[in-house]
Structures are given as structure tokens and as C-alpha cells.
Design a protein around this motif. Structure first.
Motif: not given
Length: 251
Positions: A54, A215-217, A48, A219, A50, A134, A208, A212
Motif C-alpha cells: 500500500d 487506500s481509501g483514507s 499503521s 478526504s 497497512r 476513492t 500522500d 490516500q
């Protein structure tokens, strides 16, 4: 003072006065963060790109929060039932919902303190966690996660009759789940069949969702899936807990 307030206050005081409980709730999981953070400092996951931190920080946080919820309520129910405190509570007008709600509030408070402590340490320059804007999306995931693992702890605490039994069953549930859900080892680096197995574990969804958000991923769909998965586990184990709950060891 209401029965709920009295039980919550008593539970809180018992938790903070027990140094062993405080250590294994806060310091012990934090030790994993420090050790793994130093070992993999500056390294990235090839799959990934990362940093390991993280994965490690959200993973250890998820495991620590889940562990605290499971062990906290399981040991409390077992001890109260063994000492006949639950039977005495049943003889009062105190409803079962007040007993369970008091433990739920305590678990939420402990989870909030754990989150602030873990992220605060992970953000230190020596570890280098980069927290995105986020991160507030982790809050509903944490609440759903605590609810799910509290329900698991209720089942264990309702059936186990000794401290040894609680520790054995809870560890058999939480330790394998920690490794299979990505708390100590990135899921992206696992074989595909293990990744599929991890989807049947509540800690995977907690990991998860928090990962998310931090990390800013994140949604809304991803956070919704994490919360939805945890809600399903909470509902299943919640129903099972209500069916297996015992006020005493003889009933």
C-alpha cells in the motif's frame, strides 16, 4: 497543423521511438515495484497496520511519474538548445507557450500510461494491492504532481548544457527525494525529524495524495492539502523556469 500540434506530435514520436527512453520511463520504475513488492510480500507496517504494498505501489508510481516529467522535459530542452532547434523555433511565429504546452501534454499522457501500468501490476494477486473506491481522487493529485515536476525539469533543462549535466542534477534532485518522501520507505517508520524534512519536498505531497486515494483514507481536506502543496511548488519553479529559460546556449 498548428505549431502546438506539430511540436506535440514530434515530441511523442521521438519519445516512443527511443527504446532507452521507453525503458527508463516505464520498465525501470516498474522493476522497483516488482522487486520491493516481492521482498515485502504479505508484510505489514507495524505503525499503521497497512501492507507494505500500500506504500510501495503509490510511492513508486509517484517517483516514476515525477522522474519522467523531470527527465523528459530537461533532456528535451537541453538537446533542442544544443542543436539550435530552439533558436530556429524562436525565429518562427511559434510562442514559448506552445513549446511548453506541448511538453506538458506529453508528460500528462506518459503519466496516465504509467499509472495504468503500475496499478495494473500492483493489483495482481502476487502483490495484493487493495484499491479503494476513492482512487479517482488520485487524478487531480497526479495532474498537480506532473505540473510541479515538469516545472522542476524546466529549470534543470534551461541551465544544464550537456546530457551529463542534466543526468547529474536531475538525479541529485530525484534520488534523495525518493527516499525522504516515502517512495521506497514508509514515512510512518521514519524518525520524526525526517518526517518534518519530507514536508518540504514535492514528492511527499504526491505520495500522500495518491496513497490516500488508493487506500481509501482520502478526504477532500487531505487531497486539497496534497494538491495545494504541489501547486505551490509548481508556481515557484514555474516562475523560476520562465526567468531562467534560454533559447540558445549563447543567450
Amino acid at each position: 497543423m498548428s505549431s502546438f500540434s506539430a511540436l506535440t506530435t514530434a515530441g511523442y514520436r521521438a519519445s516512443v521511438r527511443d527504446r532507452t527512453t521507453v525503458f527508463f520511463t516505464f520498465a525501470f520504475p516498474l522493476l522497483f515495484l516488482v522487486v520491493f513488492g516481492l521482498i515485502f510480500r504479505g508484510k505489514t507496517v507495524e505503525a499503521s497496520g497497512r501492507g507494505y504494498i500500500d506504500y510501495i505501489a503509490p510511492g513508486v508510481l509517484s517517483w516514476g511519474v515525477g522522474n519522467a516529467a523531470v527527465f523528459g522535459v530537461a533532456f528535451t530542452l537541453m538537446q533542442w538548445r544544443r542543436d539550435d532547434l530552439l533558436r530556429l523555433i524562436r525565429l518562427t511565429p511559434t510562442p514559448l507557450v506552445s513549446v511548453l504546452a506541448s511538453r506538458y501534454v506529453i508528460a500528462l499522457v506518459i503519466g496516465a500510461v504509467q499509472t495504468a501500468l503500475f496499478l495494473g501490476v500492483a493489483l495482481l494477486p502476487v502483490f495484493g494491492l487493495r484499491m479503494a473506491g476513492t482512487w479517482p481522487l488520485a487524478v487531480p493529485v497526479l495532474v498537480c504532481g506532473i505540473t510541479a515536476f515538469l516545472a522542476i525539469g524546466l529549470v534543470i533543462g534551461s541551465r544544464a548544457d550537456t546530457p551529463e549535466a542534466v543526468a547529474a542534477v536531475a538525479n541529485c534532485v530525484m534520488v534523495p527525494m525518493a527516499f525522504l518522501s516515502g517512495s521506497f520507505y514508509p514515512i510512518d517508520a521514519m524518525p520524526s525529524w525526517l518526517q518534518a524534512v519530507s514536508k518540504a519536498l514535492p514528492l511527499r505531497y504526491l505520495n500522500d495524495g495518491i496513497s490516500q486515494a488508493v487506500s481509501g483514507s482520502a478526504s477532500l481536506a487531505g487531497i486539497g492539502i496534497a494538491c495545494g502543496g504541489l501547486a505551490v511548488f509548481a508556481a515557484v519553479f514555474g516562475v523560476l523556469a520562465l526567468r531562467t529559460f534560454r533559447w540558445s546556449n549563447t543567450s
